[in-house]
Design an enzyme around this catalytic site. Structure first.
Site, PDB file in Angstrom:
ATOM      1  CE  LYS A   1      -1.804  -2.112  12.846  1.00  0.00           C
ATOM      2  NZ  LYS A   1      -0.544  -1.470  12.308  1.00  0.00           N
TER       3      LYS A   1
ATOM      4  CG  LEU B   1       1.172   3.272   5.374  1.00  0.00           C
ATOM      5  CD1 LEU B   1       1.495   3.559   3.916  1.00  0.00           C
ATOM      6  CD2 LEU B   1      -0.258   2.778   5.491  1.00  0.00           C
TER       7      LEU B   1
ATOM      8  CE1 TYR C   1      -0.908  -7.080  12.388  1.00  0.00           C
ATOM      9  CE2 TYR C   1      -3.144  -7.807  11.941  1.00  0.00           C
ATOM     10  CZ  TYR C   1      -2.059  -7.002  11.641  1.00  0.00           C
ATOM     11  OH  TYR C   1      -2.144  -6.116  10.590  1.00  0.00           O
TER      12      TYR C   1
ATOM     13  CB  ILE D   1      -0.958   0.014   1.222  1.00  0.00           C
ATOM     14  CG1 ILE D   1      -1.909  -1.185   1.155  1.00  0.00           C
ATOM     15  CG2 ILE D   1      -1.743   1.334   1.284  1.00  0.00           C
ATOM     16  CD1 ILE D   1      -2.867  -1.320   2.346  1.00  0.00           C
TER      17      ILE D   1
END
Ligand code: UDP
Length: 358
Positions: free
Chosen positions: A156, A79, A152, A15
């Protein structure tokens, strides 16, 4: 007036590199920080030709480097992360560390220099919540933290919480974006994502490996539409302190996806069902359904996806064909590898006449 510079961490990734190309096309100077763990320099081939671009190889765990780059930039798009279910399952500790400490380093530095932050998060935040469509306020439903997928998701969530608490206590100007399944050129099949894997399998005439029953569903958004959403949010003052889902609402089961890809590639591949245990080892948990509600993003920015699943699959098959052509060419010293890639089934038949003949 001098244009503001963007720091893009993870800018050599899938991305990130598309965002970098788009920012440069808009005339914005860009600095990329990437450790090239999953990112690739080839993704930045076009960017590196430009004078308003700089690539720095390094880690978001390197606080002094992050600080030095933050000082020279006006905004950061963060990112850099360990991503992909396969990578997370295989290297859970590294993933957790990069995703928590790395983000803390970036956020602290942005706070110190009073920089605007776009923080990349994920639909994994919602865990096993398979009710859909999911709004930004939907519940997180998680299994045990000993399951890497939920560690995970938790990492986040820690990132999002940090951004929110820095905003509340120090006025950090942060926007959180939660990416749902994203697909497009430069996405490596090596980290497990289903569409590049299926496209590659179809082009090679190998069975498409469908995990579980194949009745689980997802929505896949083209990376170009993701970048358009990011560009719309990046400087929007009203987006500060907000969280946005970015995804497609075109839902498809994984089994139907496999069949669509086989048809599009003109392949004779079959479908092979594998248990999650066979695919990921014991204890893996998947979500039955994942559909974003993007009403908030649409209301704030007017964004609409401009590509549908057919566009996504056309690009994925073309990418897999180009890769197979290059590989065949390398093996045979064949000049066909140098020829420009063709799209879809014609190219498959031309280049891989053996396994994919129809
Ligand atoms: N999947 C599959 N075969 C593969 C890779 C993935 O059936 O070779 C399934 C996977 O179990 C999941 C869906 O496809 O149900 C999407 O997987 P991906 O890793 O792309 O994204 P995520 O699980 O994060 O949605």
């Amino acid at each position: 007036m001098e244009r503001q510079k963007y720091l893009v961490t993870g800018g050599a990734g899938f991305i990130g590199s598309h965002l970098v190309d788009a920012l440069l096309a808009r005339g914005e100077p860009v600095v990329v920080l990437d450790d090239l763990s999953t990112g690739r320099l080839e993704n930045l081939a076009a960017a590196r030709e430009r004078g308003d671009f700089r690539f720095v190889q390094g880690s978001v765990l390197d606080a002094s480097l992050v600080d030095e780059l933050m000082r020279e930039c006006g905004s950061v798009v963060h990112l850099a992360a360990a991503v992909g279910v396969k990578l997370i399952v295989e290297r859970p500790l590294n993933s957790f560390t990069v995703n928590t400490k790395g983000t803390e380093t970036v956020i602290e530095s942005a706070h110190r220099h009073d920089r605007r932050v776009i923080l990349a998060s994920t639909s994994e935040i919602y865990g096993k919540n398979s009710r859909g469509p999911l709004t930004e306020a939907s519940d997180r439903i998680l299994g045990s933290p000993s399951v890497p997928r939920w560690s995970y998701s938790t990492a986040k969530a820690v990132d999002e919480i940090l951004a929110e608490l820095y905003r509340r206590e120090y006025g950090l100007r942060a926007t959180v974006v939660r990416f749902f399944n994203t697909v497009g050129p430069r996405q490596s099949p090596a980290y497990g994502m289903v569409i590049p894997r299926f496209a590659r399998q179809a082009v090679r005439g190998e069975p498409l490996t469908v995990y579980g029953t194949g009745r689980q569903s997802r929505c896949f958004l083209h990376v170009a539409d993701v970048v358009e959403a990011l560009l719309a949010l990046i400087d929007l003052p009203g987006a500060v302190g907000e969280t946005f889902n970015i995804g497609s609402d075109e839902e498809i089961t994984i089994l139907d996806l496999a069949e669509r890809i086989i048809a599009r590639a003109g392949s004779t591949s079959s479908v092979r069902l594998l248990t999650y245990n066979e695919a990921y080892g014991p204890g893996f948990e998947d979500m039955e359904r994942r559909v974003p509600d993007t009403a908030k993003l649409r209301a704030f920015t007017g964004w609409r996806p401009r590509r549908d699943l057919d566009d996504v699959l056309a690009d994925a098959v073309a990418d897999a064909v180009a890769e197979a052509r290059a590989e065949l060419g390398r093996q045979a010293g064949d000049p066909v590898a140098e020829a420009p890639a063709q799209q879809g089934a014609t190219a498959v038949r031309t280049v891989l006449a053996g396994p994919c003949s129809v």
